[in-house]
Design an enzyme around this catalytic site. Sequence first.
Site, PDB file in Angstrom:
ATOM      1  N   GLY A  46      15.732  15.827  14.538  1.00 33.87           N
ATOM      2  CA  GLY A  46      15.831  15.865  15.986  1.00 33.87           C
ATOM      3  C   GLY A  46      14.486  15.533  16.606  1.00 33.87           C
ATOM      4  CD  GLN A  51       9.613  17.714  19.388  1.00 35.31           C
ATOM      5  OE1 GLN A  51      10.783  17.336  19.391  1.00 35.31           O
ATOM      6  NE2 GLN A  51       9.032  18.215  18.319  1.00 35.31           N
ATOM      7  CB  CYS A  95       8.800  22.456  15.202  1.00 34.24           C
ATOM      8  SG  CYS A  95       8.583  21.625  16.791  1.00 34.24           S
ATOM      9  CG  LEU A  96       9.527  16.401  13.632  1.00 36.10           C
ATOM     10  CD1 LEU A  96      10.191  15.133  14.157  1.00 36.10           C
ATOM     11  CD2 LEU A  96       9.137  16.226  12.162  1.00 36.10           C
ATOM     12  CG  HIS A 137      14.457  23.139  17.291  1.00 33.42           C
ATOM     13  ND1 HIS A 137      13.717  23.905  16.422  1.00 33.42           N
ATOM     14  CD2 HIS A 137      13.631  22.117  17.657  1.00 33.42           C
ATOM     15  CE1 HIS A 137      12.513  23.378  16.291  1.00 33.42           C
ATOM     16  NE2 HIS A 137      12.429  22.280  17.022  1.00 33.42           N
ATOM     17  CD  GLU A 138      15.205  18.598  18.690  1.00 36.69           C
ATOM     18  OE1 GLU A 138      14.284  18.341  19.492  1.00 36.69           O
ATOM     19  OE2 GLU A 138      15.008  18.809  17.481  1.00 36.69           O
ATOM     20  CG  HIS A 141      11.295  20.821  21.667  1.00 34.40           C
ATOM     21  ND1 HIS A 141       9.984  21.225  21.528  1.00 34.40           N
ATOM     22  CD2 HIS A 141      11.760  20.622  20.407  1.00 34.40           C
ATOM     23  CE1 HIS A 141       9.681  21.286  20.231  1.00 34.40           C
ATOM     24  NE2 HIS A 141      10.741  20.930  19.524  1.00 34.40           N
TER      25      HIS A 141
HETATM   26  O1  K1U Z   1      12.434  19.060  17.212  1.00 37.44           O
HETATM   27  C1  K1U Z   1      11.805  18.904  16.176  1.00 37.44           C
HETATM   28  O2  K1U Z   1      10.648  19.246  16.092  1.00 37.44           O
HETATM   29  C2  K1U Z   1      12.495  18.303  14.979  1.00 37.44           C
HETATM   30  C3  K1U Z   1      12.894  19.341  13.954  1.00 37.44           C
HETATM   31  C4  K1U Z   1      14.315  19.775  14.257  1.00 37.44           C
HETATM   32  C5  K1U Z   1      14.825  21.008  13.602  1.00 37.44           C
HETATM   33  C6  K1U Z   1      14.597  21.326  12.291  1.00 37.44           C
HETATM   34  C7  K1U Z   1      15.105  22.474  11.727  1.00 37.44           C
HETATM   35  C8  K1U Z   1      15.887  23.300  12.471  1.00 37.44           C
HETATM   36  C9  K1U Z   1      16.108  23.001  13.782  1.00 37.44           C
HETATM   37  C10 K1U Z   1      15.609  21.856  14.349  1.00 37.44           C
HETATM   38  C11 K1U Z   1      12.791  18.702  12.573  1.00 37.44           C
HETATM   39  O3  K1U Z   1      13.437  17.744  12.305  1.00 37.44           O
HETATM   40  S1  K1U Z   1      11.710  19.416  11.422  1.00 37.44           S
HETATM   41  C12 K1U Z   1      11.975  18.435   9.948  1.00 37.44           C
HETATM   42  C13 K1U Z   1      13.249  18.726   9.246  1.00 37.44           C
HETATM   43  O4  K1U Z   1      13.888  19.731   9.510  1.00 37.44           O
HETATM   44  C14 K1U Z   1      13.758  17.802   8.213  1.00 37.44           C
HETATM   45  C15 K1U Z   1      13.043  16.717   7.797  1.00 37.44           C
HETATM   46  C16 K1U Z   1      13.548  15.872   6.829  1.00 37.44           C
HETATM   47  C17 K1U Z   1      14.761  16.099   6.265  1.00 37.44           C
HETATM   48  C18 K1U Z   1      15.479  17.195   6.661  1.00 37.44           C
HETATM   49  C19 K1U Z   1      14.988  18.037   7.637  1.00 37.44           C
HETATM   50 ZN    ZN Z   2      10.719  21.069  17.471  1.00 34.71          ZN
END
Ligand code: K1U
Ligand code: ZN
Length: 173
Positions: A46, A51, A95-96, A137-138, A141
């Site tokens: 996401g 972000q 979270c990225l 989660h998004e 944000h």
């Molecule tokens: O919003 C963001 O920062 C993105 C975040 C979203 C998220 C992750 C976990 C739970 C809720 C929301 C991410 O994508 S973090 C990276 C991640 O979860 C992932 C990366 C590669 C493969 C699978 C998952």
């Molecule tokens: Zn996030």
Amino acid sequence: MSIRPILIHPDPRLKKVADAVETVTPELKGLAEDMLETMYDAPGIGLAAPQIGILKRLIVLDCVKEEDAKPEPMVMFNPEVVWESEALNTYEEGCLSIPDQYGEVERPAEVGVKWIDIEGEAREAKFDALWATCVQHEIDHLNGKLFIDYLKPLRRQMITRKMQKLKRERARA
Ligand code: K1U
Ligand code: ZN
């Protein structure tokens, strides 16, 4: 299409409430494409416009994790939770904008969401499992809320200090 730099916490832009989108213009469609490319490149499931420093109510997501499965990219303008289940689900979120840090967050297991799609059409759907966690989660944000805001203050403070150190190191490199 281009990959945009992702802001790292702490950053004041990640704490602001984003503005609603009035019309889905060609520029906003281009922004949504850039966000999908940025999300897949990260990689993530996401990404929300704040972000990448853009304070508009726009999120993208694709929670298909299996490498050889068909991607299911979604673009949502002005997403809103209109219904949530009583049943809760706990997921270890990342979270990225907070790289390599994780924490358990409890949220409704299923949610109904309404949004405007990339063609400017009103849509509504029910989400469960990882899709429900990710869309909440998004949307957080867009309201200036991060997953660490659900954690105990000490853990949140520890993660924030780690991110401050990471940002100092990246600035020196
Ligand atoms: O919003 C963001 O920062 C993105 C975040 C979203 C998220 C992750 C976990 C739970 C809720 C929301 C991410 O994508 S973090 C990276 C991640 O979860 C992932 C990366 C590669 C493969 C699978 C998952
Ligand atoms: Zn996030």
